[in-house]
Motif scaffolding. Sequence first.
Motif, PDB file in Angstrom:
ATOM      1  N   VAL A   1       4.367  -1.226   3.228  1.00 45.62           N
ATOM      2  CA  VAL A   1       3.827   0.142   3.184  1.00 45.62           C
ATOM      3  C   VAL A   1       4.928   1.134   2.810  1.00 45.62           C
ATOM      4  CG1 VAL A   1       2.633   1.975   4.455  1.00 45.62           C
ATOM      5  CG2 VAL A   1       2.151  -0.428   4.992  1.00 45.62           C
ATOM      6  N   ILE A   2       4.651   1.961   1.819  1.00 49.59           N
ATOM      7  CA  ILE A   2       5.508   3.092   1.484  1.00 49.59           C
ATOM      8  C   ILE A   2       4.665   4.359   1.549  1.00 49.59           C
ATOM      9  CG2 ILE A   2       7.041   1.702   0.036  1.00 49.59           C
ATOM     10  CD1 ILE A   2       5.619   2.922  -2.421  1.00 49.59           C
ATOM     11  N   CYS A   3       5.296   5.511   1.416  1.00 50.72           N
ATOM     12  CA  CYS A   3       4.583   6.792   1.476  1.00 50.72           C
ATOM     13  C   CYS A   3       4.896   7.642   0.257  1.00 50.72           C
ATOM     14  CB  CYS A   3       4.966   7.575   2.732  1.00 50.72           C
ATOM     15  SG  CYS A   3       4.411   6.849   4.273  1.00 50.72           S
ATOM     16  N   TYR A   4       3.883   8.321  -0.253  1.00 52.77           N
ATOM     17  CA  TYR A   4       4.027   9.362  -1.262  1.00 52.77           C
ATOM     18  C   TYR A   4       3.324  10.617  -0.744  1.00 52.77           C
ATOM     19  CZ  TYR A   4       5.625   6.536  -5.310  1.00 52.77           C
ATOM     20  OH  TYR A   4       6.325   5.767  -6.208  1.00 52.77           O
ATOM     21  N   ASP A   5       3.812  11.785  -1.175  1.00 51.46           N
ATOM     22  CA  ASP A   5       3.103  13.034  -0.912  1.00 51.46           C
ATOM     23  C   ASP A   5       2.017  13.165  -1.975  1.00 51.46           C
ATOM     24  OD1 ASP A   5       2.180  15.620  -0.579  1.00 51.46           O
ATOM     25  OD2 ASP A   5       4.152  16.433  -0.102  1.00 51.46           O
TER      26      ASP A   5
ATOM     27  N   CYS B   1      -4.675  10.644  -7.256  1.00 52.30           N
ATOM     28  CA  CYS B   1      -6.069  10.471  -6.853  1.00 52.30           C
ATOM     29  C   CYS B   1      -6.179  10.354  -5.334  1.00 52.30           C
ATOM     30  CB  CYS B   1      -6.664   9.244  -7.536  1.00 52.30           C
ATOM     31  SG  CYS B   1      -8.421   8.984  -7.204  1.00 52.30           S
ATOM     32  N   GLY B   2      -5.192   9.705  -4.715  1.00 44.62           N
ATOM     33  CA  GLY B   2      -5.202   9.562  -3.264  1.00 44.62           C
ATOM     34  C   GLY B   2      -5.100  10.875  -2.512  1.00 44.62           C
TER      35      GLY B   2
ATOM     36  N   THR C   1       0.840  -1.193   0.000  1.00 41.49           N
ATOM     37  CA  THR C   1       0.000   0.000   0.000  1.00 41.49           C
ATOM     38  C   THR C   1       0.875   1.243   0.000  1.00 41.49           C
ATOM     39  OG1 THR C   1      -0.193   0.232   2.413  1.00 41.49           O
ATOM     40  CG2 THR C   1      -1.814  -1.181   1.315  1.00 41.49           C
ATOM     41  N   VAL C   2       0.270   2.331  -0.474  1.00 42.64           N
ATOM     42  CA  VAL C   2       0.930   3.632  -0.476  1.00 42.64           C
ATOM     43  C   VAL C   2       0.137   4.551   0.448  1.00 42.64           C
ATOM     44  CG1 VAL C   2       1.799   5.541  -1.849  1.00 42.64           C
ATOM     45  CG2 VAL C   2       1.646   3.240  -2.854  1.00 42.64           C
TER      46      VAL C   2
END
Length: 302
Positions: A249-253, A260-261, A205-206
């Motif tokens: 799990v990773i993260c994006y800004d 869309c997120g 998931t992001v």
Amino acid sequence: MQQIYPIGTLGKPWGNEEKAQWKAQQSVKRSYQEEVLDKLSKIVPEGFQLKQYGALPYDEARYPLYAVVPINIDSNKPSALITGGVHGYETSGVQGALQFIEAKLATFKDLFNIVVVPCVSPWGYETINRWNPLALDPNRSFYPGSPATESAQLIKLVNELALPLALHIDLHETTDTDNSEFRPALAARDGVTHDNWNIPDGFYTVANTSNPQLEFQKAVIDAVKDVTHIAPADENGKIIGADVVSEGVICYDKKALSLCGGLTDAKYVTTTEVYPDSDNATPENCNEAQVSAICAALNFIK
């Protein structure tokens, strides 16, 4: 090593001629009518309705845009948005959303106001593309005045619904064609160099960098473990070039990247990433992973 793409000149961004050349090479490979619209007409449960919120200007009759929305909104319930097919080629995002509507939506209707948009990019679905016909990525186009009509019409829908959203889950896949086709095409279009990352073998998931909600992400990951395997970190501790902050799990800004997120201000936001090219993956398994992720997300916040 940069993969040479057959359209354009290395190091020079595409103009209209190259974009037209790219579009001319695309063809319909599956039917939005048969695989999405015909299903939608039969599976909407009691208490919900189909709402047409727009149509794609490339062919409005062929590409109407639909959301499944509650007939009555209850302001005492939390509200959730589920989106699929922002990248049309990512099949389980669309089919997983449809399977959720058919099999699980009714079980949550007393707890939430749920809006499901199963196929944001139907032209991309039919042609198995990441981009729209203008060589724009809808999932990098969620900002005011967006030139991607797929993104602009979803933004308009969400604004018109005016629901205070607690949850947004956006359903995606990471495929082997990301490296064989889509990232090389992106590099060619923009006249830049992209180093392809290893395609992660498994689900991940992001989360949103500014508000990752790691316990929420863990609940989704733990539920999907019962369906399919979770992507491990690569030798650098990363997945698709981003640091792994928790298992799978990773993260994006998301707002900065116009994803869309990042469309809403929901407290709980996640982007699912299914790996359909695994040796032990099947279309059914991939769809079930998406459904499990949605149910886990809803169960976490109920």
